[in-house]
Design a protein around this motif. Structure first.
Motif, PDB file in Angstrom:
ATOM      1  N   ASP A 140       0.794  -1.322   0.130  1.00 56.25           N
ATOM      2  CA  ASP A 140      -0.199   0.109  -0.139  1.00 56.25           C
ATOM      3  C   ASP A 140       0.888   1.166  -0.110  1.00 56.25           C
ATOM      4  O   ASP A 140       1.762   1.482   0.825  1.00 56.25           O
ATOM      5  N   LEU A 141       0.643   2.172  -1.034  1.00 59.75           N
ATOM      6  CA  LEU A 141       1.609   3.250  -1.113  1.00 59.75           C
ATOM      7  C   LEU A 141       0.797   4.605  -0.843  1.00 59.75           C
ATOM      8  O   LEU A 141       0.971   5.609  -1.014  1.00 59.75           O
ATOM      9  N   ALA A 172       8.854   1.221   0.696  1.00 61.62           N
ATOM     10  CA  ALA A 172       8.151   0.072   0.132  1.00 61.62           C
ATOM     11  C   ALA A 172       9.218  -0.617  -0.919  1.00 61.62           C
ATOM     12  O   ALA A 172       9.297  -1.672  -0.723  1.00 61.62           O
ATOM     13  N   LEU A 173      10.034   0.114  -1.621  1.00 64.18           N
ATOM     14  CA  LEU A 173      10.967  -0.139  -2.346  1.00 64.18           C
ATOM     15  C   LEU A 173      12.009  -0.999  -1.468  1.00 64.18           C
ATOM     16  O   LEU A 173      12.546  -1.972  -1.957  1.00 64.18           O
ATOM     17  N   ARG A 174      12.477  -0.348  -0.544  1.00 63.27           N
ATOM     18  CA  ARG A 174      13.530  -0.948   0.430  1.00 63.27           C
ATOM     19  C   ARG A 174      13.026  -2.203   1.023  1.00 63.27           C
ATOM     20  O   ARG A 174      13.793  -3.033   1.133  1.00 63.27           O
ATOM     21  N   LEU A 212       5.158  -5.655  -6.700  1.00 63.66           N
ATOM     22  CA  LEU A 212       4.649  -4.815  -7.782  1.00 63.66           C
ATOM     23  C   LEU A 212       4.312  -3.367  -6.935  1.00 63.66           C
ATOM     24  O   LEU A 212       3.164  -3.649  -5.871  1.00 63.66           O
ATOM     25  N   LEU A 213       4.576  -2.306  -7.509  1.00 59.79           N
ATOM     26  CA  LEU A 213       4.277  -1.071  -6.721  1.00 59.79           C
ATOM     27  C   LEU A 213       3.390  -0.570  -7.725  1.00 59.79           C
ATOM     28  O   LEU A 213       3.876  -0.045  -8.958  1.00 59.79           O
ATOM     29  N   ASP A 214       2.133  -0.424  -7.560  1.00 59.85           N
ATOM     30  CA  ASP A 214       1.062   0.440  -8.273  1.00 59.85           C
ATOM     31  C   ASP A 214       1.121   1.619  -8.302  1.00 59.85           C
ATOM     32  O   ASP A 214       0.682   2.252  -7.234  1.00 59.85           O
ATOM     33  N   HIS A 215       1.371   2.773  -9.371  1.00 60.76           N
ATOM     34  CA  HIS A 215       1.592   4.183  -9.244  1.00 60.76           C
ATOM     35  C   HIS A 215       2.198   4.560  -8.073  1.00 60.76           C
ATOM     36  O   HIS A 215       1.924   5.188  -7.289  1.00 60.76           O
TER      37      HIS A 215
END
Length: 391
Positions: free
Chosen positions: A115-116, A131-133, A143-146
């Motif tokens: 969740d971003l 979240a990337l880390r 998968l990072l959505d937008h």
């Protein structure tokens, strides 16, 4: 010397004043940033984009409305296709990423989709970096959505939102670009693919800035995933695009941009680009910003029609294209070119002047114009001199 935080606050306040009171900023997206990088000498676009000025509304207020932009139908079709690609937790998208980018890795059976959500672009950018880390440390597919990425542009942060970013099991990152134009028999319109590659290169640069703040530094792949409809269906297919060339060009061009605060400091104190201002006042403010118009701007900038009219009025050779401008050296206006071609000005030892005079001689011979008459008569390109034979 003021502290960086104070300087940044002052710059944001100055840019808000340039936009106009209570005028919300327009976000600078990767498409606009790629167009800006392709024309780094245009201080007009650099400041207007950096200040978040809506150039389409500004063009209407200047009396030169632009036809630039995406139709509502294409926008809706693109959103519907993207939703289909990302359905079921991005299962289709991850399968395509596995097939096209990382076939040697384990299949993406169970992938995380963090969740971003956060408040504001700064908060979303920080949440994306976290979240990337976390996904890189955890291993496996993610998968990072937008996601929200920040990229420094002429000393001011630009917040960019790619369609998706995939984290591979080996900890590397890939940009995903989803487009609604079709791939027919495995290939697509080269012009549209090129535009998508330039846009993706901007995201790669922004992603590299995020990676640089992580230890050890993750690798950002230079092969991005382009997802499009297959043939004449709405089924997704994909291809891998190598954007190393576009990334290098964009990075070099962005480094050449004049810093936004320097451009803003050169403007009059009362300069403002609020569309509610009288047209004369608005025109004066826009003309205070140096522009670098070229025909390529018609496909990339909302102010292109306004800048083209001004360029033609001034007789600037840039209106004939960047290639022509580069060939003419120090000759910057059409009048200068004609004077040099007909021997009334210019250094004969200048290669551009010598080439122009040779071309004028060949044209005069073809049209049957005497050398004496050619020296006293300015012949515009495409015109037929009086007395010349009709062909």
């Amino acid at each position: 010397m003021p502290a960086p935080r104070t300087r940044g606050t002052a710059l944001r306040q100055r840019l808000a004043e340039l936009r106009g009171p209570e005028v919300p900023p327009k976000a600078l997206d990767a498409r606009a940033l790629a167009a800006l990088a392709a024309n780094p000498g245009c201080e007009r676009r650099a400041l207007l984009d950096g200040a978040g000025v809506n150039k389409a509304v500004l063009a209407d207020a200047l009396g030169s409305p632009s036809a630039f932009g995406q139709s509502q139908f294409a926008f809706m079709r693109g959103n519907a296709f993207e939703a289909r690609v990302k359905a079921d937790g991005g299962a289709v998208l991850l399968r395509l990423a596995h097939e096209r980018l990382d076939p040697g890795a384990e299949p993406p059976v169970a992938a995380s989709v963090p969740d971003l959500a956060a408040v504001g672009p700064e908060g979303r950018a920080a949440r994306t970096a976290l979240a990337l880390r976390e996904a890189t440390d955890a291993g496996g597919w993610a998968l990072l959505d937008h996601p929200m990425l920040a990229l420094d542009v002429a000393g001011s942060p630009a917040f960019l939102e790619p369609d998706a970013v995939v984290v591979h099991p080996d900890g590397t990152w890939s940009v995903v670009e989803i487009k609604s134009f079709p791939m027919l028999d495995g290939s697509a319109d080269p012009a549209k693919v090129g535009a998508a590659a330039r846009q993706s290169a901007v995201y790669v640069l922004a992603l590299e800035e995020v990676a640089a703040r992580i230890t050890p530094v993750p690798e950002v792949r230079h092969r991005v995933l382009l997802v499009c409809p297959k043939d004449f269906t709405n089924l997704p297919t994909a291809a891998a695009l190598d954007v190393r060339k576009q990334r290098a060009v964009t990075r070099r061009q962005l480094a050449r941009l004049t810093r936004i605060e320097e451009i803003a400091d050169a403007l009059p104190e009362n300069a403002c680009f609020a569309p509610a201002l009288p047209q004369e006042e608005l025109t004066t403010a826009v003309e205070a910003l140096p522009a670098s118009y070229a025909p390529e701007c018609l496909a990339a900038c909302e102010l292109a029609f306004h800048c083209r009219a001004r360029s033609r009025t001034e007789g600037a050779v840039t209106s004939l294209g960047r290639a022509t401008r580069a060939e003419l050296g120090g000759l910057t206006t059409v009048d200068d070119v004609l004077a040099a071609a007909h021997g009334r000005a210019g250094d004969p030892d200048d290669p551009a002047v010598a080439a122009l005079r040779r071309a004028a001689e060949l044209r005069a011979e073809a049209l049957g114009v005497s050398v004496e008459r050619r020296k006293t008569t300015a012949v515009l390109p495409g015109s037929v001199p009086e007395g010349a034979p009709c062909r």
